[in-house]
Design a protein around this motif. Structure first.
Motif, PDB file in Angstrom:
ATOM      1  N   THR A  62      37.069  34.886  37.884  1.00 54.26           N
ATOM      2  CA  THR A  62      37.199  36.321  38.120  1.00 54.26           C
ATOM      3  C   THR A  62      38.074  36.534  39.353  1.00 54.26           C
ATOM      4  OG1 THR A  62      35.033  36.793  37.174  1.00 54.26           O
ATOM      5  CG2 THR A  62      35.990  38.473  38.590  1.00 54.26           C
ATOM      6  N   VAL A  63      39.149  37.272  39.153  1.00 58.31           N
ATOM      7  CA  VAL A  63      40.095  37.574  40.226  1.00 58.31           C
ATOM      8  C   VAL A  63      40.137  39.078  40.422  1.00 58.31           C
ATOM      9  CG1 VAL A  63      42.516  37.483  40.941  1.00 58.31           C
ATOM     10  CG2 VAL A  63      41.487  35.541  39.733  1.00 58.31           C
ATOM     11  N   THR A  64      40.061  39.526  41.639  1.00 62.95           N
ATOM     12  CA  THR A  64      40.185  40.942  41.939  1.00 62.95           C
ATOM     13  C   THR A  64      41.652  41.268  42.141  1.00 62.95           C
ATOM     14  OG1 THR A  64      38.016  40.966  43.011  1.00 62.95           O
ATOM     15  CG2 THR A  64      39.492  42.817  43.471  1.00 62.95           C
ATOM     16  N   ASP A  65      42.183  42.157  41.288  1.00 62.68           N
ATOM     17  CA  ASP A  65      43.604  42.485  41.408  1.00 62.68           C
ATOM     18  C   ASP A  65      43.794  43.540  42.493  1.00 62.68           C
ATOM     19  OD1 ASP A  65      43.002  44.960  40.279  1.00 62.68           O
ATOM     20  OD2 ASP A  65      43.959  44.537  38.355  1.00 62.68           O
ATOM     21  N   LEU A  66      45.027  43.970  42.689  1.00 66.95           N
ATOM     22  CA  LEU A  66      45.316  44.908  43.778  1.00 66.95           C
ATOM     23  C   LEU A  66      44.993  46.352  43.421  1.00 66.95           C
ATOM     24  CD1 LEU A  66      48.531  43.494  45.471  1.00 66.95           C
ATOM     25  CD2 LEU A  66      46.156  43.319  46.160  1.00 66.95           C
ATOM     26  N   LEU A  67      44.454  46.559  42.229  1.00 67.48           N
ATOM     27  CA  LEU A  67      43.923  47.870  41.868  1.00 67.48           C
ATOM     28  C   LEU A  67      42.416  47.913  42.063  1.00 67.48           C
ATOM     29  CD1 LEU A  67      45.999  48.431  38.600  1.00 67.48           C
ATOM     30  CD2 LEU A  67      46.482  49.322  40.896  1.00 67.48           C
ATOM     31  N   GLY A  68      41.850  46.814  42.588  1.00 69.02           N
ATOM     32  CA  GLY A  68      40.416  46.737  42.820  1.00 69.02           C
ATOM     33  C   GLY A  68      39.616  46.400  41.589  1.00 69.02           C
ATOM     34  N   ARG A  69      40.279  45.935  40.537  1.00 66.71           N
ATOM     35  CA  ARG A  69      39.609  45.598  39.287  1.00 66.71           C
ATOM     36  C   ARG A  69      39.256  44.115  39.285  1.00 66.71           C
ATOM     37  NH1 ARG A  69      43.195  45.095  35.972  1.00 66.71           N
ATOM     38  NH2 ARG A  69      42.118  45.424  33.977  1.00 66.71           N
ATOM     39  N   ASP A  70      38.057  43.792  38.839  1.00 64.14           N
ATOM     40  CA  ASP A  70      37.675  42.397  38.645  1.00 64.14           C
ATOM     41  C   ASP A  70      38.128  41.968  37.253  1.00 64.14           C
ATOM     42  OD1 ASP A  70      36.507  42.235  41.124  1.00 64.14           O
ATOM     43  OD2 ASP A  70      34.510  42.764  40.395  1.00 64.14           O
ATOM     44  N   VAL A  71      39.042  41.014  37.207  1.00 67.99           N
ATOM     45  CA  VAL A  71      39.650  40.592  35.945  1.00 67.99           C
ATOM     46  C   VAL A  71      39.286  39.136  35.691  1.00 67.99           C
ATOM     47  CG1 VAL A  71      41.796  40.406  34.633  1.00 67.99           C
ATOM     48  CG2 VAL A  71      41.568  42.148  36.424  1.00 67.99           C
ATOM     49  N   GLU A  72      38.736  38.864  34.525  1.00 66.55           N
ATOM     50  CA  GLU A  72      38.389  37.501  34.163  1.00 66.55           C
ATOM     51  C   GLU A  72      39.593  36.828  33.514  1.00 66.55           C
ATOM     52  OE1 GLU A  72      34.649  35.008  32.299  1.00 66.55           O
ATOM     53  OE2 GLU A  72      34.641  37.198  32.347  1.00 66.55           O
ATOM     54  N   VAL A  73      40.050  35.743  34.110  1.00 68.63           N
ATOM     55  CA  VAL A  73      41.237  35.041  33.640  1.00 68.63           C
ATOM     56  C   VAL A  73      40.870  33.594  33.308  1.00 68.63           C
ATOM     57  CG1 VAL A  73      42.737  36.508  35.042  1.00 68.63           C
ATOM     58  CG2 VAL A  73      41.956  34.315  35.956  1.00 68.63           C
ATOM     59  N   VAL A 156      47.196  49.947  33.160  1.00 69.90           N
ATOM     60  CA  VAL A 156      46.721  48.563  33.158  1.00 69.90           C
ATOM     61  C   VAL A 156      45.472  48.435  32.295  1.00 69.90           C
ATOM     62  CG1 VAL A 156      45.673  46.787  34.619  1.00 69.90           C
ATOM     63  CG2 VAL A 156      47.761  47.944  35.365  1.00 69.90           C
ATOM     64  N   ARG A 157      44.545  49.352  32.490  1.00 71.20           N
ATOM     65  CA  ARG A 157      43.298  49.344  31.717  1.00 71.20           C
ATOM     66  C   ARG A 157      43.596  49.526  30.228  1.00 71.20           C
ATOM     67  NH1 ARG A 157      39.841  53.988  33.717  1.00 71.20           N
ATOM     68  NH2 ARG A 157      39.498  52.593  35.464  1.00 71.20           N
ATOM     69  N   THR A 158      44.504  50.438  29.905  1.00 75.02           N
ATOM     70  CA  THR A 158      44.838  50.699  28.509  1.00 75.02           C
ATOM     71  C   THR A 158      45.457  49.477  27.843  1.00 75.02           C
ATOM     72  OG1 THR A 158      45.151  53.064  28.938  1.00 75.02           O
ATOM     73  CG2 THR A 158      46.186  52.165  26.962  1.00 75.02           C
ATOM     74  N   MET A 159      46.366  48.814  28.534  1.00 69.78           N
ATOM     75  CA  MET A 159      46.998  47.623  27.965  1.00 69.78           C
ATOM     76  C   MET A 159      45.954  46.534  27.702  1.00 69.78           C
ATOM     77  SD  MET A 159      49.676  46.081  26.787  1.00 69.78           S
ATOM     78  CE  MET A 159      50.930  47.306  27.203  1.00 69.78           C
ATOM     79  N   GLN A 160      45.013  46.387  28.608  1.00 71.11           N
ATOM     80  CA  GLN A 160      43.969  45.371  28.406  1.00 71.11           C
ATOM     81  C   GLN A 160      43.081  45.737  27.215  1.00 71.11           C
ATOM     82  OE1 GLN A 160      42.364  43.261  31.724  1.00 71.11           O
ATOM     83  NE2 GLN A 160      40.256  43.607  31.070  1.00 71.11           N
ATOM     84  N   GLN A 161      42.753  47.013  27.079  1.00 70.07           N
ATOM     85  CA  GLN A 161      41.939  47.448  25.948  1.00 70.07           C
ATOM     86  C   GLN A 161      42.665  47.224  24.620  1.00 70.07           C
ATOM     87  OE1 GLN A 161      41.248  51.526  27.190  1.00 70.07           O
ATOM     88  NE2 GLN A 161      39.076  51.096  27.530  1.00 70.07           N
ATOM     89  N   GLN A 162      43.958  47.498  24.610  1.00 68.37           N
ATOM     90  CA  GLN A 162      44.713  47.448  23.360  1.00 68.37           C
ATOM     91  C   GLN A 162      45.074  46.032  22.927  1.00 68.37           C
ATOM     92  OE1 GLN A 162      47.983  50.113  24.223  1.00 68.37           O
ATOM     93  NE2 GLN A 162      46.917  51.846  23.284  1.00 68.37           N
ATOM     94  N   THR A 163      45.114  45.105  23.853  1.00 65.94           N
ATOM     95  CA  THR A 163      45.516  43.738  23.512  1.00 65.94           C
ATOM     96  C   THR A 163      44.360  42.750  23.549  1.00 65.94           C
ATOM     97  OG1 THR A 163      46.083  43.213  25.816  1.00 65.94           O
ATOM     98  CG2 THR A 163      47.850  44.107  24.406  1.00 65.94           C
ATOM     99  N   GLY A 164      43.299  43.063  24.290  1.00 70.33           N
ATOM    100  CA  GLY A 164      42.221  42.098  24.469  1.00 70.33           C
ATOM    101  C   GLY A 164      42.594  40.944  25.368  1.00 70.33           C
ATOM    102  N   ILE A 165      43.668  41.117  26.151  1.00 69.97           N
ATOM    103  CA  ILE A 165      44.179  40.067  27.027  1.00 69.97           C
ATOM    104  C   ILE A 165      43.988  40.518  28.477  1.00 69.97           C
ATOM    105  CG2 ILE A 165      46.258  38.775  27.711  1.00 69.97           C
ATOM    106  CD1 ILE A 165      47.288  39.366  24.814  1.00 69.97           C
ATOM    107  N   PRO A 166      43.578  39.635  29.379  1.00 68.34           N
ATOM    108  CA  PRO A 166      43.417  40.037  30.780  1.00 68.34           C
ATOM    109  C   PRO A 166      44.717  40.578  31.369  1.00 68.34           C
ATOM    110  CG  PRO A 166      42.478  37.861  30.395  1.00 68.34           C
ATOM    111  CD  PRO A 166      43.234  38.213  29.166  1.00 68.34           C
ATOM    112  N   VAL A 167      44.637  41.725  32.012  1.00 72.06           N
ATOM    113  CA  VAL A 167      45.798  42.335  32.666  1.00 72.06           C
ATOM    114  C   VAL A 167      45.523  42.409  34.160  1.00 72.06           C
ATOM    115  CG1 VAL A 167      47.344  44.315  32.801  1.00 72.06           C
ATOM    116  CG2 VAL A 167      46.305  43.697  30.603  1.00 72.06           C
TER     117      VAL A 167
END
Length: 393
Positions: A62-73, A156-167
């Protein structure tokens, strides 16, 4: 839930490309719900995590991006795509161009002349993943492990929702207004790609160059005031012959005030650069002794003089004191050009203080350090080199 990754994090997974082929193009958005649980903020998450940068039992982090989102990569990232302005550039800066598996359409059109594309010609042969911002279906077809995107939270959130890929969201940054943001973007990319040492070494190299400019010119004569202007700079769109940046960052690092300094004191006091198109009358009134032209607009400058011959009366043009600079902005700030331009500016304005620097060699060192290839000659072939220009011919 569709498990797309083996427990050790290796790349033995059910390809998203294959899944899309089985489900049909209209099911791309639905894939996000199969790959992980969907948080309330729209961020898709996996099944195991150990906190920021930690390794989960399923081989994810889990990496916290610069938008403050916790993203699992994934534990190991081998395939990436980059969306929006400057993102592909920053991946190249992080010495990760070999991981890119698709590019936006513009990278193979007008943006192919940007130094990072010149340094990595393989980008011209990669699949296109859509226009600026990407097409979710085309992105998913390339089966990236991670998407990097310079954008606000919602895209960013929309792209992740639409692709199922971590953004991973990285706001980008620049060397003047947002240098801290730029450095943090490198650090986040470094954590995702396991290139933390690269990020820190690049930060140190960049700071050393800016410090070198200051060391050489800190006691510049006349309090740094010079009869000079940098014009033709693109800023948030195409520039004109009289478009300038206030201040032009390399001039600021060289402790040098242009003829525009006195006309816009508030801008200089704020310490943030901004683009301004100066009136023809004001530009002629300033009548700079030396004019540095952003070569992205060399043709435009020549056309301007043909239509407005009064500019031929400028001292810099009459006396052959027009110097070319490599493009400051192309799909956001060209960091490499900006730093190399600083050395050329210094060599013209303070020749004794830069006499130990071979400008072309230094430019190649900068291009090679950031982009992995010494591409000064190729950039010069497209735009022109560090030399004087006759705008009246």
């Amino acid at each position: 839930m569709l498990d797309t990754r083996t427990s050790d994090g290796e790349n033995a997974r059910v390809s998203r490309r294959r899944v899309i082929g089985l489900l049909g193009a209209g099911s791309v958005a639905g894939l996000a719900g199969c790959i992980g649980t969907n948080r309330g903020d729209g961020t898709a998450t996996g099944t195991a995590s150990t906190g920021a940068g930690g390794q989960g039992s399923s081989g994810t982090r889990t990496v916290t991006d610069l938008l403050g989102r916790d993203v699992e990569v994934p534990g190991t990232v081998e395939r990436v795509v980059c969306l929006e302005s400057s993102t592909l550039r920053e991946i190249c800066h992080m010495n990760a161009a070999d991981l890119v598996v698709g590019v936006e359409k513009r990278e193979q059109e007008w943006a192919r002349e940007i130094p990072y594309n010149i340094a990595h010609p393989r980008f011209q042969e990669l699949p296109v993943i859509g226009p600026r911002g990407g097409d979710p279906e085309l992105v998913a077809q390339q089966d990236p492990d991670v998407i990097f995107m310079v954008a606000s939270t919602e895209p960013v959130r929309t792209m992740q929702q639409q692709t199922g890929i971590p953004v991973v969201g990285i706001p980008g940054g620049d060397l003047e207004n947002q240098r801290t943001t730029l450095y943090e973007s490198w650090r986040v990319i470094g954590r995702v790609l396991d290139k933390q040492e690269r990020a820190e070494s690049l930060i140190t190299y960049t700071d050393d160059i800016v410090a070198d400019f200051d060391d050489r010119t800190a006691d510049a004569p006349n309090n740094g005031t010079r009869d000079v202007i940098v014009s033709g700079v693109n800023f948030r769109g195409p520039g004109t012959f009289t478009t300038i940046l206030l201040p032009y960052p390399p001039l600021k690092w060289l402790n040098t005030k242009s003829v525009a300094h006195g006309a816009f004191p508030d801008t200089f006091e704020r310490g943030e650069y901004n683009g301004v198109t100066v009136s023809d009358e004001k530009f002629l009134e300033w009548d700079p002794e030396r004019l540095f032209l952003d070569l992205a607009n060399l043709e435009l400058a020549t056309q301007t003089l043909q239509k407005n011959p009064e500019f031929e009366g400028l001292s810099a043009i009459r006396n052959g004191q027009v110097y070319g600079l490599h493009p400051f902005n192309q799909y956001n700030n060209n960091l490499t050009c900006t730093l190399a331009n600083g050395y050329y500016l210094g060599s013209v304005l303070y020749p004794d203080r830069f006499s130990d620097v071979s400008i072309e060699e230094k430019a190649n060192e900068i291009y090679d350090t950031y982009l992995g290839a010494p591409v000064y000659d190729q950039v010069a072939d497209i735009f022109g080199g560090y030399e004087t220009y006759d705008l009246t011919g």
